[in-house]
Design a protein around this motif. Structure first.
Motif, PDB file in Angstrom:
ATOM      1  N   ALA A  29      16.654  29.355  13.083  1.00 27.23           N
ATOM      2  CA  ALA A  29      15.627  28.608  12.664  1.00 27.23           C
ATOM      3  C   ALA A  29      15.158  27.947  13.888  1.00 27.23           C
ATOM      4  N   PRO A  30      13.642  27.417  13.944  1.00 26.54           N
ATOM      5  CA  PRO A  30      13.267  26.560  15.230  1.00 26.54           C
ATOM      6  C   PRO A  30      14.324  25.377  15.601  1.00 26.54           C
ATOM      7  N   ASP A  31      15.090  24.690  14.750  1.00 25.02           N
ATOM      8  CA  ASP A  31      15.542  23.562  14.945  1.00 25.02           C
ATOM      9  C   ASP A  31      17.154  23.929  15.482  1.00 25.02           C
ATOM     10  N   GLY A  32      17.323  25.375  15.567  1.00 23.91           N
ATOM     11  CA  GLY A  32      18.449  25.862  15.908  1.00 23.91           C
ATOM     12  C   GLY A  32      19.602  26.032  14.727  1.00 23.91           C
ATOM     13  N   GLY A  33      19.140  25.877  13.533  1.00 27.27           N
ATOM     14  CA  GLY A  33      19.959  25.979  12.333  1.00 27.27           C
ATOM     15  C   GLY A  33      19.982  27.455  11.809  1.00 27.27           C
ATOM     16  N   LEU A  34      20.673  27.841  10.742  1.00 28.87           N
ATOM     17  CA  LEU A  34      20.657  28.782   9.995  1.00 28.87           C
ATOM     18  C   LEU A  34      19.998  28.828   8.791  1.00 28.87           C
ATOM     19  N   TYR A  35      19.194  29.810   8.267  1.00 30.10           N
ATOM     20  CA  TYR A  35      18.829  29.936   6.825  1.00 30.10           C
ATOM     21  C   TYR A  35      19.653  30.177   5.795  1.00 30.10           C
ATOM     22  N   LEU A  36      19.307  29.351   4.690  1.00 28.97           N
ATOM     23  CA  LEU A  36      19.974  29.607   3.630  1.00 28.97           C
ATOM     24  C   LEU A  36      19.010  29.140   2.511  1.00 28.97           C
ATOM     25  N   PRO A  37      19.163  29.493   0.921  1.00 29.48           N
ATOM     26  CA  PRO A  37      17.988  29.392   0.002  1.00 29.48           C
ATOM     27  C   PRO A  37      18.275  28.107  -0.031  1.00 29.48           C
ATOM     28  N   ALA A  38      17.091  27.343  -0.647  1.00 27.72           N
ATOM     29  CA  ALA A  38      17.217  25.978  -1.318  1.00 27.72           C
ATOM     30  C   ALA A  38      18.013  25.732  -2.276  1.00 27.72           C
ATOM     31  N   SER A  39      18.259  26.774  -3.269  1.00 27.53           N
ATOM     32  CA  SER A  39      19.292  26.916  -4.138  1.00 27.53           C
ATOM     33  C   SER A  39      19.674  28.343  -4.645  1.00 27.53           C
ATOM     34  N   TYR A  40      20.795  28.591  -4.980  1.00 35.20           N
ATOM     35  CA  TYR A  40      21.131  29.847  -5.281  1.00 35.20           C
ATOM     36  C   TYR A  40      20.738  30.338  -6.628  1.00 35.20           C
ATOM     37  N   PRO A  41      20.167  31.629  -6.654  1.00 28.22           N
ATOM     38  CA  PRO A  41      19.989  31.969  -7.935  1.00 28.22           C
ATOM     39  C   PRO A  41      21.052  32.549  -8.759  1.00 28.22           C
ATOM     40  N   GLN A  42      21.054  32.299 -10.058  1.00 19.08           N
ATOM     41  CA  GLN A  42      22.267  32.512 -10.888  1.00 19.08           C
ATOM     42  C   GLN A  42      22.106  33.628 -11.541  1.00 19.08           C
ATOM     43  N   VAL A  43      23.272  34.261 -11.736  1.00 17.87           N
ATOM     44  CA  VAL A  43      23.328  35.710 -12.401  1.00 17.87           C
ATOM     45  C   VAL A  43      24.089  35.433 -13.733  1.00 17.87           C
ATOM     46  N   ALA A  57      21.665  51.582  -5.352  1.00 15.16           N
ATOM     47  CA  ALA A  57      20.080  51.282  -5.030  1.00 15.16           C
ATOM     48  C   ALA A  57      19.637  50.514  -6.096  1.00 15.16           C
ATOM     49  N   ASP A  58      19.599  50.740  -7.216  1.00  9.24           N
ATOM     50  CA  ASP A  58      19.260  49.832  -8.395  1.00  9.24           C
ATOM     51  C   ASP A  58      19.868  48.497  -8.439  1.00  9.24           C
ATOM     52  N   LEU A  59      21.165  48.425  -8.173  1.00  8.80           N
ATOM     53  CA  LEU A  59      21.789  47.093  -8.010  1.00  8.80           C
ATOM     54  C   LEU A  59      21.380  46.382  -6.812  1.00  8.80           C
ATOM     55  N   ALA A  60      21.205  46.977  -5.746  1.00  5.89           N
ATOM     56  CA  ALA A  60      20.678  46.112  -4.515  1.00  5.89           C
ATOM     57  C   ALA A  60      19.246  45.716  -5.091  1.00  5.89           C
ATOM     58  N   TYR A  61      18.471  46.576  -5.625  1.00  5.10           N
ATOM     59  CA  TYR A  61      16.998  45.874  -6.120  1.00  5.10           C
ATOM     60  C   TYR A  61      17.249  44.705  -7.027  1.00  5.10           C
ATOM     61  N   GLU A  62      18.008  44.840  -7.924  1.00  2.00           N
ATOM     62  CA  GLU A  62      18.198  43.800  -8.722  1.00  2.00           C
ATOM     63  C   GLU A  62      18.637  42.387  -8.146  1.00  2.00           C
ATOM     64  N   ILE A  63      19.628  42.335  -7.100  1.00  2.32           N
ATOM     65  CA  ILE A  63      20.161  41.384  -6.690  1.00  2.32           C
ATOM     66  C   ILE A  63      19.132  40.870  -5.312  1.00  2.32           C
ATOM     67  N   LEU A  64      18.188  41.580  -4.688  1.00  2.00           N
ATOM     68  CA  LEU A  64      17.361  41.292  -3.875  1.00  2.00           C
ATOM     69  C   LEU A  64      16.222  40.542  -4.410  1.00  2.00           C
ATOM     70  N   ARG A  65      15.791  41.030  -5.395  1.00  5.25           N
ATOM     71  CA  ARG A  65      14.581  40.556  -5.922  1.00  5.25           C
ATOM     72  C   ARG A  65      14.650  39.191  -6.275  1.00  5.25           C
ATOM     73  N   LYS A  66      15.822  38.646  -6.187  1.00  6.08           N
ATOM     74  CA  LYS A  66      16.149  37.400  -6.728  1.00  6.08           C
ATOM     75  C   LYS A  66      15.897  36.446  -5.215  1.00  6.08           C
ATOM     76  N   PHE A  67      16.092  37.133  -4.160  1.00  2.00           N
ATOM     77  CA  PHE A  67      15.885  36.504  -3.018  1.00  2.00           C
ATOM     78  C   PHE A  67      14.497  36.615  -2.425  1.00  2.00           C
ATOM     79  N   ALA A  68      14.237  37.807  -2.407  1.00  2.00           N
ATOM     80  CA  ALA A  68      12.710  38.396  -1.805  1.00  2.00           C
ATOM     81  C   ALA A  68      11.696  38.112  -2.838  1.00  2.00           C
ATOM     82  N   THR A  69      11.591  37.265  -3.199  1.00  2.00           N
ATOM     83  CA  THR A  69      10.593  36.971  -4.499  1.00  2.00           C
ATOM     84  C   THR A  69       9.144  37.293  -4.012  1.00  2.00           C
TER      85      THR A  69
END
Length: 491
Positions: A29-43, A57-69
């Protein structure tokens, strides 16, 4: 889904919320930190049940869609379908279905517990890094094409990240790769995989030093915001959030393959140097995956083991960093560790920043709670399910021999570290999954020492060490590296 930096104040985060697409091409990040979600999606349990029959491939889609909204569902599904195919992950054993992508191999099943290997090295460079890097290559190409942009990837490798990145990015439209590696400190196979590539968009820089020197150069360039913007610098190291989240998928896959219902728990032992791989397991656990323990297995460079045993995080100087037979873990400054420390101190960004400033000034910090320490948060480590152990050259030779003799499987040196440490942390009734690091062929020198014979190689890798190599040797000097990048980007 928005993302925050581990060093951002609440005010700055509120002013500048980041989406997945905003940070996809970035590293720090510009401040030198690392990015994380503001909160974790729950399964939910119902989701886990529904996911048991999905393809990788389908499992990857289901998990990634929670982060790459912010990526359209159809596009994300197409990207995971393009990435996770038997044709890409083609190096599975003949007795395992290629479509399994990450098959499980049972080693032990007795009173002490069940010990399982999760094969993660069936990709084009024979290392677990392919599991995320192949997706990252497709994500980068997709994002750049949408905006008709270019990207200069600048990264560091202790052995496997570099080749995985270069194989994933070679020939990709709008992408160049500048990869740093410690000069003469990788295995002959690892070196040849990288340096034999002749693609015009691939640049290998062999740094006279250790991996930590390479990593420091990446952070220094990333923190020069003007240079980073002018030369369109991005990264594929595990400081890149997209790479870490792609690794979350195989934790879910391993759990679902090893269990029959959601009442069961499993543990994972992860060969660990830079903390990126095991950090993905922590994220999976925070999402609700029923993980009992996450066990970090280190080699002689035991910075992480020392922290989990004592609460003291003490980075080593380059001269104190050992060159070992599991070289991908020859790391004494774990760049992803900041993500976990951020959680450990209650997501207090100012405190996180202060602790890692102390790493730079004093060489580490102490969270043990002892008199004069920097805090007592180490007591929360067990609540997060972490444990650790250490392995040596003698240990890995013995483990390689043992696994070959007892199970007919030849494992690589890092996976041997994992198996050795996993056996120390097994519990009755809890399956212990060891994450494979690479195929043994990548570390044939040690396999030959352990077994007296060469490791088998998948087709296409015969004689790779004899191929012509193209690389540039450089001192660990920031300005020299910047000048090299500028001279080859045309920007």
């Amino acid at each position: 889904m928005h993302y925050v930096s581990t060093r951002a104040t609440s005010a700055s985060a509120a002013r500048n919320p980041q989406r997945f697409s905003d940070i996809l091409l970035a590293g720090l990040a510009p401040d030198g930190g690392l990015y994380l979600p503001a909160s974790y999606p729950q399964v939910s349990g119902a989701e886990l049940d529904a996911w048991r029959q999905l393809s990788y491939a389908d499992l990857a889609y289901e998990i990634l869609r929670k982060f790459a909204t912010d990526i359209p569902d159809a596009d994300l599904r197409a990207l995971t379908a393009k990435t996770y195919t038997p044709e890409v992950y083609r190096n599975a054993r003949a007795d395992e279905p290629a479509q399994d992508i990450t098959p499980l191999r049972v080693l032990e099943d007795g009173a002490a517990g069940k010990l399982v290997l999760q094969a993660l090295s069936n990709g084009p460079t024979l290392a677990f890094k392919d599991m995320a890097m192949q997706l990252l290559g497709n994500l980068f190409e997709y994002a750049l094409a949408k905006n008709d942009e270019e990207l200069n990837i600048f990264g560091a490798t202790s052995g496997d990240t570099g080749s995985a990145a270069e194989y994933a990015m070679r020939g990709k439209r709008g992408v160049r790769v500048f990869m740093l590696s410690p000069h003469a400190k990788m295995s002959a196979f690892q070196t040849a995989q990288m340096f034999s590539l002749q693609d015009p968009n691939i640049f290998n820089i062999a740094v006279e030093g250790v991996f930590d020197n390479c990593q420091d150069l990446v952070k220094a360039v990333s923190n020069d915001l003007a240079f980073k913007a002018r030369h369109k610098i991005g990264t594929v190291n595990s400081i890149n959030w997209a790479r870490v989240v792609a690794q979350v998928v195989y934790y879910f896959r391993g759990y679902l393959a090893a269990t029959t219902d959601n009442a069961q728990k499993v543990s994972f032992t992860v060969p660990s140097g830079n903390f990126g791989n095991i950090c993905a397991g922590h994220i999976a656990r925070m999402m609700g995956l029923p993980i009992d323990r996450l066990v970090a297995a280190t080699n002689e460079n035991d910075v992480l083991d020392e922290f989990f045993r004592t609460g003291v995080y003490r980075v080593r100087k380059p001269a104190e960093t050992y060159h070992t037979s599991s070289p991908s873990m020859d790391i004494s400054k774990a760049s992803n560790f900041e993500r976990f420390v951020y959680e450990l101190v209650g997501r207090d960004a100012e405190r996180t920043h202060a602790l890692f400033r102390k790493v730079e000034t004093d060489g580490g910090f102490d969270l043990s709670g002892a008199p004069g320490s920097d805090g007592d948060e180490w007591k929360l480590v067990e609540r997060y399910g972490f444990a650790s152990g250490r392995s040596t050259h003698a240990d890995r030779l013995a483990t390689i021999r043992d696994v070959a003799d007892d199970y007919g499987i030849t494992i690589d040196t890092h996976t041997a570290d994992g198996v050795k440490v996993a056996r120390e942390h097994m519990r009755p009734g809890v399956t212990m999954i060891v994450l494979e690091t690479a195929l043994a062929a990548k570390f044939n020198e040690t396999i030959l020492e352990a077994l007296g014979s060469d490791a088998a190689r998948p087709p296409g890798f015969e004689g790779i060490e004899a191929l012509p190599q193209r690389f540039t040797v450089m001192r660990p000097e920031v300005e020299a590296v910047k000048a090299f990048i500028a001279a080859h980007t045309g920007l």
